[in-house]
Design an enzyme around this catalytic site. Structure first.
Site, PDB file in Angstrom:
ATOM      1  N   HIS A 106      -9.437   0.962   5.043  1.00 39.33           N
ATOM      2  CA  HIS A 106      -8.172   1.142   5.766  1.00 39.33           C
ATOM      3  C   HIS A 106      -8.406   2.067   6.962  1.00 39.33           C
ATOM      4  O   HIS A 106      -9.206   3.012   6.880  1.00 39.33           O
ATOM      5  CB  HIS A 106      -7.121   1.742   4.818  1.00 39.33           C
ATOM      6  N   SER A 153       3.729  -2.421  10.326  1.00 39.54           N
ATOM      7  CA  SER A 153       5.179  -2.477  10.516  1.00 39.54           C
ATOM      8  C   SER A 153       5.805  -3.798  10.059  1.00 39.54           C
ATOM      9  O   SER A 153       6.748  -4.294  10.673  1.00 39.54           O
ATOM     10  CB  SER A 153       5.546  -2.169  11.974  1.00 39.54           C
ATOM     11  N   GLU A 173      -5.156  -5.215  10.479  1.00 44.20           N
ATOM     12  CA  GLU A 173      -4.140  -4.187  10.689  1.00 44.20           C
ATOM     13  C   GLU A 173      -4.402  -3.489  12.019  1.00 44.20           C
ATOM     14  O   GLU A 173      -5.201  -2.538  12.071  1.00 44.20           O
ATOM     15  CB  GLU A 173      -4.183  -3.145   9.554  1.00 44.20           C
ATOM     16  N   GLU A 182      -6.802   4.446   8.102  1.00 41.63           N
ATOM     17  CA  GLU A 182      -6.580   5.872   7.818  1.00 41.63           C
ATOM     18  C   GLU A 182      -7.808   6.482   7.150  1.00 41.63           C
ATOM     19  O   GLU A 182      -8.121   7.653   7.366  1.00 41.63           O
ATOM     20  CB  GLU A 182      -5.313   6.042   6.955  1.00 41.63           C
ATOM     21  N   GLY A 193       2.739   1.997  10.953  1.00 44.61           N
ATOM     22  CA  GLY A 193       3.708   3.090  10.850  1.00 44.61           C
ATOM     23  C   GLY A 193       4.418   3.411  12.157  1.00 44.61           C
ATOM     24  O   GLY A 193       5.064   4.446  12.273  1.00 44.61           O
ATOM     25  N   GLY A 230       2.975  -1.182   4.310  1.00 41.54           N
ATOM     26  CA  GLY A 230       2.970   0.249   4.019  1.00 41.54           C
ATOM     27  C   GLY A 230       4.387   0.734   3.738  1.00 41.54           C
ATOM     28  O   GLY A 230       4.927   0.550   2.643  1.00 41.54           O
ATOM     29  N   GLY A 231       5.009   1.313   4.751  1.00 43.88           N
ATOM     30  CA  GLY A 231       6.331   1.938   4.615  1.00 43.88           C
ATOM     31  C   GLY A 231       7.356   1.089   3.882  1.00 43.88           C
ATOM     32  O   GLY A 231       8.053   1.573   2.986  1.00 43.88           O
ATOM     33  N   ASN A 273       0.870  -1.176   0.000  1.00 45.19           N
ATOM     34  CA  ASN A 273       0.000   0.000   0.000  1.00 45.19           C
ATOM     35  C   ASN A 273       0.906   1.226   0.000  1.00 45.19           C
ATOM     36  O   ASN A 273       1.541   1.528   0.999  1.00 45.19           O
ATOM     37  CB  ASN A 273      -0.892  -0.037   1.253  1.00 45.19           C
ATOM     38  N   TRP A 274       0.965   1.895  -1.141  1.00 39.11           N
ATOM     39  CA  TRP A 274       1.887   3.034  -1.282  1.00 39.11           C
ATOM     40  C   TRP A 274       1.317   4.320  -0.689  1.00 39.11           C
ATOM     41  O   TRP A 274       1.976   5.364  -0.727  1.00 39.11           O
ATOM     42  CB  TRP A 274       2.275   3.226  -2.756  1.00 39.11           C
ATOM     43  N   LYS A 275       0.084   4.279  -0.207  1.00 41.91           N
ATOM     44  CA  LYS A 275      -0.543   5.446   0.435  1.00 41.91           C
ATOM     45  C   LYS A 275      -0.338   6.704  -0.431  1.00 41.91           C
ATOM     46  O   LYS A 275      -0.367   6.606  -1.651  1.00 41.91           O
ATOM     47  CB  LYS A 275      -0.004   5.604   1.857  1.00 41.91           C
TER      48      LYS A 275
HETATM   49  P1  13P Z   1       3.182   0.199   7.772  1.00 43.91           P
HETATM   50  O1  13P Z   1       3.690  -1.069   7.113  1.00 43.91           O
HETATM   51  O2  13P Z   1       3.906   1.430   7.349  1.00 43.91           O
HETATM   52  O3  13P Z   1       3.080   0.030   9.266  1.00 43.91           O
HETATM   53  O4  13P Z   1       1.678   0.421   7.238  1.00 43.91           O
HETATM   54  C1  13P Z   1       0.790  -0.641   7.255  1.00 43.91           C
HETATM   55  C2  13P Z   1      -0.405  -0.275   6.468  1.00 43.91           C
HETATM   56  O5  13P Z   1      -1.140   0.624   6.832  1.00 43.91           O
HETATM   57  C3  13P Z   1      -0.657  -0.995   5.206  1.00 43.91           C
HETATM   58  O6  13P Z   1      -1.940  -0.753   4.723  1.00 43.91           O
END
Ligand code: 13P
Length: 251
Positions: free
Chosen positions: A97, A215, A169, A99, A175, A236-237, A11-13
């Site tokens: 998600h 993470s 998640e 967020e 994050g 994510g990251g 997920n590149w957000k």
């Molecule tokens: P991180 O891997 O940066 O913790 O993010 C997870 C995420 O929100 C994937 O959708």
């Protein structure tokens, strides 16, 4: 080890311009060239979907959107429909998600409408759920997740859900560098599979892929993936760098 085909999803957000997305996708394509037996998906921003689709053509990488609107079309400024995502090359879409729930007012009800819209147009939903720090501390993890699953999948039957992927998640792990331990994640995934069996049926529960997200990095993927009910990762990251993400794919 899970019997289901693992899915490693990035997920590149809201990161990367079109040019950066294409570069990263091209590099990833070459890095995962020899991979077999694991499904791979990346979800760049909307404007990068089509160029990234062109860049990953001929590879085993699938494309996903990060969100969609539940209507098929109309006067909804700033929104995107399932059909538009499909026309840009998407086969998956991330829905609900944390967020989106936290910053953009998504509720279990809108998540439910979005899952139905995705399924109706043939997109595979990656349905995200998770508890907050405070909810875990108050021993509410299972009741919160059960409610999210029930409400998110309301009105659907087992046959509708063959292409659905569930993603656990925990909000406190996103994050933060604070990954759930493999035992913590496995405990929740077992609970979720049982919850799906209760709401639907056992064959669906057994075939449903449940990803862990929060993470995930190269150093903890193998341990998480060794658990019987963890079928993949939503990253994510660590998905933003093609080298790092390919190490996760090659756990
Ligand atoms: P991180 O891997 O940066 O913790 O993010 C997870 C995420 O929100 C994937 O959708």
């Amino acid at each position: 080890m899970s019997k289901r085909t693992p899915l490693i999803a990035g997920n590149w957000k809201m990161y990367k311009t079109c040019g950066e997305s294409v570069k990263s996708a091209q590099l990833l394509k070459s890095l995962v060239d020899g991979v077999t037996g694991t499904d791979i998906m990346i979800a760049p921003t909307f404007t990068s979907l089509q160029p990234v689709f062109n860049a990953i053509k001929g590879s085993r990488i699938d494309l996903g959107g990060q969100n969609l609107h539940w209507e098929t079309e109309g006067a909804f400024t700033g929104e995107i429909s399932g059909d538009i995502l499909k026309s840009a090359g998407c086969s998956f879409v991330i829905i609900g998600h944390s967020e989106r729930r936290q910053y953009f007012g998504e509720t279990d009800e809108t998540v439910n409408k979005k899952i139905k819209a995705a399924l109706a147009c043939g997109l595979k939903p990656i349905f995200c759920i998770g508890e907050s720090d405070a909810e875990r501390d108050s021993n509410l993890t299972f009741s919160v997740l059960d409610k999210q699953v029930q409400a998110g999948l309301k009105g659907l039957v087992s046959d509708d859900l063959k292409d659905l992927v569930l993603a656990y998640e925990p909000i406190w792990a996103i994050g933060t560098g604070k990954t759930a331990t493999s035992d913590q994640a496995q405990e929740v995934h077992t609970f979720l599979r049982a919850s799906i069996a209760k709401q639907f049926d056992d064959p669906l529960a057994q075939s449903l892929r449940i990803l862990y997200g929060g993470s995930v990095k190269p150093g903890n993927t193998a341990e998480l993936m060794s658990m019987p009910d963890i079928d993949g990762a939503l990253v994510g990251g660590a998905s933003l760098d093609a080298e790092t993400f390919s190490q996760i794919v090659n756990y």
